[in-house]
Structure formats: structure tokens, C-alpha cells
Design an enzyme around this catalytic site. Structure first.
Site, PDB file in Angstrom:
ATOM      1  N   ASP A  79     -18.322 -85.361  -7.587  1.00 18.16           N
ATOM      2  CA  ASP A  79     -17.305 -84.830  -6.679  1.00 18.16           C
ATOM      3  C   ASP A  79     -17.876 -84.534  -5.287  1.00 18.16           C
ATOM      4  O   ASP A  79     -19.080 -84.600  -5.068  1.00 18.16           O
ATOM      5  CB  ASP A  79     -16.634 -83.577  -7.286  1.00 18.16           C
ATOM      6  CG  ASP A  79     -17.628 -82.592  -7.895  1.00 18.16           C
ATOM      7  OD1 ASP A  79     -18.816 -82.625  -7.506  1.00 18.16           O
ATOM      8  OD2 ASP A  79     -17.229 -81.789  -8.751  1.00 18.16           O
TER       9      ASP A  79
ATOM     10  N   ASN B  14     -13.256 -71.498 -14.972  1.00 20.46           N
ATOM     11  CA  ASN B  14     -11.912 -71.789 -15.476  1.00 20.46           C
ATOM     12  C   ASN B  14     -11.902 -73.029 -16.366  1.00 20.46           C
ATOM     13  O   ASN B  14     -10.846 -73.563 -16.677  1.00 20.46           O
ATOM     14  CB  ASN B  14     -10.935 -71.969 -14.310  1.00 20.46           C
ATOM     15  CG  ASN B  14     -11.338 -73.140 -13.408  1.00 20.46           C
ATOM     16  OD1 ASN B  14     -12.295 -73.860 -13.697  1.00 20.46           O
ATOM     17  ND2 ASN B  14     -10.612 -73.331 -12.326  1.00 20.46           N
TER      18      ASN B  14
ATOM     19  N   HIS C  30     -13.150 -76.022 -15.594  1.00 20.90           N
ATOM     20  CA  HIS C  30     -13.058 -77.325 -14.925  1.00 20.90           C
ATOM     21  C   HIS C  30     -14.306 -78.167 -15.152  1.00 20.90           C
ATOM     22  O   HIS C  30     -15.387 -77.651 -15.400  1.00 20.90           O
ATOM     23  CB  HIS C  30     -12.704 -77.193 -13.436  1.00 20.90           C
ATOM     24  CG  HIS C  30     -13.806 -76.737 -12.530  1.00 20.90           C
ATOM     25  ND1 HIS C  30     -13.573 -76.067 -11.354  1.00 20.90           N
ATOM     26  CD2 HIS C  30     -15.151 -76.865 -12.596  1.00 20.90           C
ATOM     27  CE1 HIS C  30     -14.716 -75.817 -10.753  1.00 20.90           C
ATOM     28  NE2 HIS C  30     -15.685 -76.287 -11.490  1.00 20.90           N
TER      29      HIS C  30
ATOM     30  N   GLU D 266      -9.263 -79.584 -12.315  1.00 15.26           N
ATOM     31  CA  GLU D 266      -8.880 -78.190 -12.515  1.00 15.26           C
ATOM     32  C   GLU D 266      -7.858 -78.056 -13.643  1.00 15.26           C
ATOM     33  O   GLU D 266      -7.220 -79.050 -14.028  1.00 15.26           O
ATOM     34  CB  GLU D 266      -8.273 -77.652 -11.213  1.00 15.26           C
ATOM     35  CG  GLU D 266      -9.224 -77.697 -10.014  1.00 15.26           C
ATOM     36  CD  GLU D 266     -10.288 -76.606 -10.050  1.00 15.26           C
ATOM     37  OE1 GLU D 266     -10.617 -76.090 -11.136  1.00 15.26           O
ATOM     38  OE2 GLU D 266     -10.805 -76.255  -8.968  1.00 15.26           O
TER      39      GLU D 266
HETATM   40  C1  GLP Z   1     -18.446 -76.655  -9.056  1.00 15.76           C
HETATM   41  C2  GLP Z   1     -18.552 -78.189  -9.193  1.00 15.76           C
HETATM   42  C3  GLP Z   1     -18.669 -78.594 -10.631  1.00 15.76           C
HETATM   43  C4  GLP Z   1     -19.652 -77.646 -11.271  1.00 15.76           C
HETATM   44  C5  GLP Z   1     -18.977 -76.308 -11.432  1.00 15.76           C
HETATM   45  C6  GLP Z   1     -19.877 -75.192 -11.898  1.00 15.76           C
HETATM   46  O1  GLP Z   1     -17.430 -76.249  -8.238  1.00 15.76           O
HETATM   47  N1  GLP Z   1     -17.516 -78.956  -8.578  1.00 15.76           N
HETATM   48  O2  GLP Z   1     -19.049 -79.959 -10.737  1.00 15.76           O
HETATM   49  O3  GLP Z   1     -20.058 -78.109 -12.526  1.00 15.76           O
HETATM   50  O4  GLP Z   1     -18.252 -75.968 -10.264  1.00 15.76           O
HETATM   51  O5  GLP Z   1     -20.718 -74.764 -10.874  1.00 15.76           O
HETATM   52  P1  GLP Z   1     -21.994 -73.837 -11.099  1.00 15.76           P
HETATM   53  O6  GLP Z   1     -23.006 -74.684 -11.800  1.00 15.76           O
HETATM   54  O7  GLP Z   1     -22.434 -73.453  -9.734  1.00 15.76           O
HETATM   55  O8  GLP Z   1     -21.568 -72.688 -11.930  1.00 15.76           O
END
Ligand code: GLP
Length: 267
Positions: free
Chosen positions: A84, A155, A157, A162
């Protein structure tokens, strides 16, 4: 140093490995990725990796860099595709995932720049759909993803897919596209952006369909703030309200690597 999982579970058809701390879970993820590279290279002469950003995979990339520096791991025949990117954002913005990947991995390894693919946060909105389609076709033309590394949002995702009201059958067909970020995602990104108002509210994300088509899926979840999403995804039904639960549609190819704090809700 390698630590064996302290426990292995089998939930919703998926292998779930528990580790005492984020470090040992991250080493396990790095070792799995290295194995995927070795196996794919032996089979097809190349490896195609789907990579993730966020705070969770930083340690994984640090271990892969250490293996490369030790002369044990080359990325010469590897291609990468990132999950992403914020939209709109310039590649050289300090908050872009382009910058993240360069700073955490690409600048340290022998991956050819033309083999490192990220969704383009500068594409005009009218071309975003075509760009997303081209990204998917590039993955297919490269032979598909040998492994997709994933983190999980609070959440539930995956990538920036989402929670939604879609049926699971519709959600697993979602392609790569431009999306709106969920309020939880925006609030989690607030610290990085300086405030919740400053968080870029949209993003380009690989679709759930493409994620599920990877030949192996490695989900890494660490920390107590992920416990609820992890428990929901592994113990509850497959639902688009918790996108990570849809990984059960690729159960036989999915491995969860979780530290004890994130596994709290599984007891
Ligand atoms: C982000 C990314 C995801 C990631 C998730 C968790 O916003 N878009 O690909 O896996 O949220 O992030 P973190 O590892 O900082 O908790």
C-alpha cells in the site's frame, strides 16, 4: 538468534505460532521469508515478495539486512511489490511508504531498483484505477507472489483493506484500488503525521483478492494493542468487518506469527 515458537496452535485452519516477544516473532518471519526466497529461486530462478510497512515489520527488515550483510542472503533475483501507499503523496515525502522501504530495507540490500515496485501516490485520480490494474498485472506477469508479509491494523485491516459491510464473498474479490482510511487507522497514524487532522485520509492498497492469491501468507502481529483484532480474526467468523479474518479463505497457505502480548485473547 532463532527461538522456537513457545506454542503452536491451529485456528480456523491456519498455523499459529506464538513467540515470547516481538523480536523472536520477527526473526521467525525473516527466516520464513529467507526460506521462501531460497525455495522460489531453486524452483523458478527468482522470488517475488509482497512487502508490508508499519512499525511491526521494521525488525523483520533489520534481520534480512543483517543476513545480507553477513553474506548469507542476496536479493539479486528477487522482485518486491508493496502492499500500500498513502494517496496522494510524493515518493520522496518522509511519510511515504516509498521512503519507509528505502530507509528500512532497499538502501541496504542488492535489490535492483527496477525490481522494487510500489503503488504510485502521485498518479492522477482519474488514472488510479488503471494504475492499480497495471500493478496487479505486473505481479501476475512476474509469476505471482511467492509470499505476502502482512501486519494487522487494530481494526483488523490488512494493507489498507478496511472493515466494511460487504459479504465475505464480495470482500475476497476486492482488487487493488483507492480507498478511504478508517477512523481507527487515521487515529493510529496521528503520531507519525503530527495530528489526526494531518493524516492523509486516502490510500492505494493491494486488494484482498491479490493478498489471498499469494503462495504463502505470513501475518506478523505483536503487542497488546493487537490482541483484540488477532483474537477476532482467529476465533471468530470470516467477516469483512474484520478483514484479517478473511485470511481463512487461504488457510492452508497462511501462517500467523504472534508474540504473547498479541496472543492474549487466544487463551
Ligand atoms: C498500517 C499499514 C498496514 C499495517 C498496519 C499495522 O496502516 N497500512 O499495512 O500492517 O497498518 O501497522 P503497525 O505495524 O504500525 O501496527
Amino acid at each position: 538468534m532463532k527461538t522456537p515458537p513457545s506454542r503452536t496452535l491451529f485456528l480456523s485452519g491456519m498455523d499459529v505460532k506464538l513467540y515470547p516477544d516481538p523480536e523472536s516473532a520477527s526473526i521467525a518471519a525473516a527466516m520464513l521469508i529467507e526460506q521462501v526466497i531460497v525455495d522460489a529461486r531453486a524452483k523458478r530462478g527468482k522470488a517475488v515478495l509482497g512487502l508490508a510497512t508499519g512499525s511491526t515489520p521494521r525488525r523483520v527488515y533489520a534481520h534480512l539486512v543483517a543476513r545480507h550483510r553477513a553474506g548469507e542472503l542476496s536479493f539479486r533475483d528477487v522482485s518486491t511489490y508493496n502492499l500500500d501507499e498513502y494517496y496522494p503523496i510524493a515518493a520522496n515525502d518522509p511519510l511515504s511508504y516509498h521512503t519507509y522501504m528505502y530507509d528500512n530495507l532497499f538502501k541496504f540490500i542488492d535489490l535492483a531498483p527496477e525490481r522494487a515496485h510500489l503503488l504510485d501516490g502521485t498518479i492522477s485520480e482519474g488514472l488510479a484505477g488503471a494504475h492499480a490494474g497495471l500493478f496487479e498485472r505486473s505481479i501476475e506477469a512476474d509469476g505471482g507472489l511467492d509470499a505476502q508479509l502482512l501486519g494487522i491494523g487494530r481494526n483488523g485491516h490488512i494493507g489498507f483493506n478496511e472493515p466494511s459491510d460487504l459479504t465475505p464473498e464480495a470482500a475476497i474479490k476486492l482488487g487493488t484500488r483507492l480507498v478511504e482510511l478508517h477512523p481507527t487507522t487515521r487515529s493510529d497514524a496521528a503520531a507519525e503525521f503530527g495530528s489526526v487532522e494531518r493524516v492523509i485520509p486516502r490510500a492505494l492498497t493491494l486488494g484482498i483478492a491479490t493478498i489471498l492469491s499469494a503462495r504463502s501468507i505470513i501475518m506478523l502481529a505483536t503487542g497488546p494493542h493487537k490482541a483484540e483484532a488477532v483474537a477476532g480474526a482467529l476465533l471468530g467468523p470470516a467477516t469483512a468487518q474484520l478483514p484479517a479474518s478473511l485470511l481463512s479463505y487461504a488457510a492452508a497457505r497462511t501462517t500467523w506469527l504472534i508474540d504473547h502480548a498479541a496472543a492474549r485473547g487466544l487463551e
